[in-house]
Structures are given as structure tokens and as C-alpha cells.
Motif scaffolding. Sequence first.
Motif, PDB file in Angstrom:
ATOM      1  N   UNK A  48       0.835  -1.204   0.000  1.00 57.15           N
ATOM      2  CA  UNK A  48       0.000   0.000   0.000  1.00 57.15           C
ATOM      3  C   UNK A  48       0.871   1.254   0.000  1.00 57.15           C
ATOM      4  N   UNK A  49       1.977   1.208   0.740  1.00 58.80           N
ATOM      5  CA  UNK A  49       2.899   2.348   0.752  1.00 58.80           C
ATOM      6  C   UNK A  49       3.528   2.546  -0.618  1.00 58.80           C
ATOM      7  N   UNK A  50       3.841   1.456  -1.300  1.00 61.81           N
ATOM      8  CA  UNK A  50       4.397   1.556  -2.660  1.00 61.81           C
ATOM      9  C   UNK A  50       3.388   2.169  -3.617  1.00 61.81           C
ATOM     10  N   UNK A  51       2.121   1.776  -3.486  1.00 62.59           N
ATOM     11  CA  UNK A  51       1.081   2.362  -4.333  1.00 62.59           C
ATOM     12  C   UNK A  51       1.005   3.865  -4.086  1.00 62.59           C
ATOM     13  N   UNK A  52       1.017   4.261  -2.828  1.00 63.86           N
ATOM     14  CA  UNK A  52       0.931   5.679  -2.488  1.00 63.86           C
ATOM     15  C   UNK A  52       2.102   6.467  -3.058  1.00 63.86           C
ATOM     16  N   UNK A  53       3.289   5.877  -3.013  1.00 68.46           N
ATOM     17  CA  UNK A  53       4.484   6.550  -3.534  1.00 68.46           C
ATOM     18  C   UNK A  53       4.452   6.643  -5.052  1.00 68.46           C
ATOM     19  N   UNK A  54       4.065   5.552  -5.700  1.00 67.26           N
ATOM     20  CA  UNK A  54       4.112   5.488  -7.161  1.00 67.26           C
ATOM     21  C   UNK A  54       2.938   6.178  -7.829  1.00 67.26           C
ATOM     22  N   UNK A  55       1.826   6.326  -7.111  1.00 62.87           N
ATOM     23  CA  UNK A  55       0.607   6.864  -7.720  1.00 62.87           C
ATOM     24  C   UNK A  55       0.159   8.151  -7.040  1.00 62.87           C
ATOM     25  N   UNK A  56       1.105   9.007  -6.751  1.00 61.86           N
ATOM     26  CA  UNK A  56       0.822  10.367  -6.265  1.00 61.86           C
ATOM     27  C   UNK A  56      -0.122  10.394  -5.079  1.00 61.86           C
ATOM     28  N   UNK A  57       0.202   9.576  -4.066  1.00 62.08           N
ATOM     29  CA  UNK A  57      -0.553   9.629  -2.828  1.00 62.08           C
ATOM     30  C   UNK A  57      -1.842   8.842  -2.811  1.00 62.08           C
ATOM     31  N   UNK A  58      -2.094   8.019  -3.824  1.00 62.88           N
ATOM     32  CA  UNK A  58      -3.313   7.212  -3.839  1.00 62.88           C
ATOM     33  C   UNK A  58      -3.339   6.287  -2.626  1.00 62.88           C
ATOM     34  N   UNK A  59      -4.496   6.171  -2.001  1.00 64.46           N
ATOM     35  CA  UNK A  59      -4.636   5.315  -0.826  1.00 64.46           C
ATOM     36  C   UNK A  59      -5.234   3.973  -1.235  1.00 64.46           C
ATOM     37  N   UNK A  60      -4.509   2.899  -0.962  1.00 63.55           N
ATOM     38  CA  UNK A  60      -4.987   1.563  -1.290  1.00 63.55           C
ATOM     39  C   UNK A  60      -5.629   0.928  -0.063  1.00 63.55           C
ATOM     40  N   UNK A  61      -6.736   0.261  -0.281  1.00 63.74           N
ATOM     41  CA  UNK A  61      -7.380  -0.528   0.765  1.00 63.74           C
ATOM     42  C   UNK A  61      -6.722  -1.894   0.776  1.00 63.74           C
ATOM     43  N   UNK A  62      -6.485  -2.462   1.961  1.00 69.65           N
ATOM     44  CA  UNK A  62      -5.877  -3.788   2.056  1.00 69.65           C
ATOM     45  C   UNK A  62      -6.832  -4.744   2.760  1.00 69.65           C
ATOM     46  N   UNK A  63      -6.898  -5.976   2.255  1.00 67.32           N
ATOM     47  CA  UNK A  63      -7.714  -7.019   2.871  1.00 67.32           C
ATOM     48  C   UNK A  63      -6.854  -8.268   3.011  1.00 67.32           C
ATOM     49  N   UNK A  64      -6.623  -8.671   4.237  1.00 70.76           N
ATOM     50  CA  UNK A  64      -5.851  -9.885   4.504  1.00 70.76           C
ATOM     51  C   UNK A  64      -6.785 -11.084   4.383  1.00 70.76           C
ATOM     52  N   UNK A  65      -6.485 -12.004   3.473  1.00 71.54           N
ATOM     53  CA  UNK A  65      -7.349 -13.171   3.273  1.00 71.54           C
ATOM     54  C   UNK A  65      -6.603 -14.205   2.442  1.00 71.54           C
ATOM     55  N   UNK A  66      -6.993 -15.446   2.608  1.00 69.15           N
ATOM     56  CA  UNK A  66      -6.450 -16.548   1.810  1.00 69.15           C
ATOM     57  C   UNK A  66      -7.490 -16.917   0.770  1.00 69.15           C
ATOM     58  N   UNK A  67      -7.335 -16.418  -0.431  1.00 70.77           N
ATOM     59  CA  UNK A  67      -8.347 -16.594  -1.465  1.00 70.77           C
ATOM     60  C   UNK A  67      -8.326 -17.977  -2.098  1.00 70.77           C
ATOM     61  N   UNK A  68      -7.417 -18.820  -1.661  1.00 70.82           N
ATOM     62  CA  UNK A  68      -7.456 -20.218  -2.098  1.00 70.82           C
ATOM     63  C   UNK A  68      -8.535 -20.998  -1.364  1.00 70.82           C
ATOM     64  N   UNK A  69      -9.208 -20.345  -0.416  1.00 72.68           N
ATOM     65  CA  UNK A  69     -10.256 -20.990   0.377  1.00 72.68           C
ATOM     66  C   UNK A  69     -11.574 -20.239   0.213  1.00 72.68           C
ATOM     67  N   UNK A  70     -12.676 -20.960   0.424  1.00 76.91           N
ATOM     68  CA  UNK A  70     -13.987 -20.326   0.374  1.00 76.91           C
ATOM     69  C   UNK A  70     -14.128 -19.282   1.479  1.00 76.91           C
ATOM     70  N   UNK A  71     -13.579 -19.552   2.661  1.00 73.36           N
ATOM     71  CA  UNK A  71     -13.647 -18.591   3.751  1.00 73.36           C
ATOM     72  C   UNK A  71     -12.921 -17.300   3.392  1.00 73.36           C
TER      73      UNK A  71
END
Length: 264
Positions: A48-71
Motif C-alpha cells: 500500500x505504501x508503494x502504491x501511495x508513492x508510485x501513484x501520487x498519494x493514492x490510498x490503497x485498501x488492504x484485505x488480509x485473506x487466503x483466497x485459495x479458500x472459500x472462507x
Amino acid sequence: MLVDLNGRTAVVTGSSQGIGLAIAVGLARAGAQVVLTGRREEQLRKAAAEVATAAAGAEAVTVVCDLATADGAGALCEAIPETDILVNNLGVFGPVPALEITDEQWRTYFDTNVLSAVRLIRSYLPGMKQRGWGRVQNIASDSALVIPVEMIHYGVSKTALLSVARGFAKEAAGSGVTVNSVIAGPTHTPGVEDFVYDLVGRDRPWEEAQREFMRLHRPQSLLGRLIEPEEIAHLVVYLSSPQASATTGAAVRVDGGYVDFIVP
């Protein structure tokens, strides 16, 4: 070409590094609100910090999840109930002798590389259709068309992704939603660096190892080098744009000429 994605939300899976992170940066630079996903919170914070640096301060939302699972898919959809752009980039790869690939490995590759995309398309596509606009892209691979003997299970999973995109494009027909595959060629990422060294040995500098890998294992490449993640991202940003409204059900190549076919 000016791509304006202001007001759009983009979910990019497997986006804490490599191709996924480059795609997220590209979409953020075009104005999209990007959602980064991954299994490790610390890596996502750095991304997210890299996105903000590379894209003029854009704020990225982060979601921690294991998408290999249905949960994991459920957790993402609960946190982000709808999106305008879905990029199914999550994937695993690694060399295994053909006759030694276990049932468990086959299942892991299917769950991670294929079923993760199916679940999210199934969740997000209805809302896109209802709103009359949406973009879905599955990040496939040259290995979908040129099955590598050192990782057949990976190649098969990427071939399946092409069918997934084509099938769901038919489901979305006439709705204003496009569904496509991006066939990425051999790309320079941290994981690929490890893969290259595993195949050609670690007793040499990176540039020499890269050239040897391409010469021995990817001689069909017309570039003669690994593709940079940003080069994959450029195509994804275009396919996410209003300008790409007539491209759907396609498998679009950014493979450095690796696949020796005239079409797709």
C-alpha cells in the motif's frame, strides 16, 4: 491514450508484490481506488505504501485473506461487497517432475489458480451486470498454451483460467461487462528469480542467470529477456478502461512473442 478510472473500484488479488502490485499501481495511477489482497498483513502494508508513492498519494485498501479458500473469498466479499474491476492475479507456481506431482499438489494448484477466480467472479459479476459496467480479467500465462514439462500442473491450471474467462464472458454478454484473459509471458518477479536460479544454479550473477534461463528454457521468446511487471500492467489498465469496451471473451497476449501462434 488517456485512461480515466476515477470513481471506479478495482480489486487485484495476489497484489502484495510482483505483477499484482504493478497492476495495482497502474490502476491507481489511472484514478481507480485499488484493493490489495494477500495473506500477510505486513507485506500488504508495504505494498500500500508503494502504491501511495508510485501513484501520487493514492490510498490503497488492504484485505488480509487466503483466497485459495472459500472462507477467504467470503472475507474479501464481506469487506468489499462490490467492485467495478476485478483482476484475478493470484497464483502459485513451481517446478515438479511430471510423474511426481501429487494429488494434493494438483488440488492446491486448482484451488489457488482456478477456483479462487471462479468464486470471485461468481460473487462480483452479478453486481457488475446490474450496474451495466464492469471489467474482469484473469491473469493467465504462456504456460496455458505451451505446457512446461517442469510444471504441468501449473500449465493446466492456467489453461483452465482461459476457459473460465471465455465462459463467464458469455454469461455477461450484452450487459456492458467484459471478461478477458491476459496471457503473460515469462516475467521478472522475485518468485521467478528463485525459479530461474533453481533451474540454472545460483553460482552466477542475475543477468547471466536470466540469459541462460531464456536460452535453455524459453528459447521461443522474441524479446530474449524477461518481461517487467509494469509491461503486464499496461495491458491490464487498457483492458480495464472504457476504451476496451469491445474486447471481451478474449485471451490477449503480452508474452514477448513467446507463444508461436498467430492467434490469439
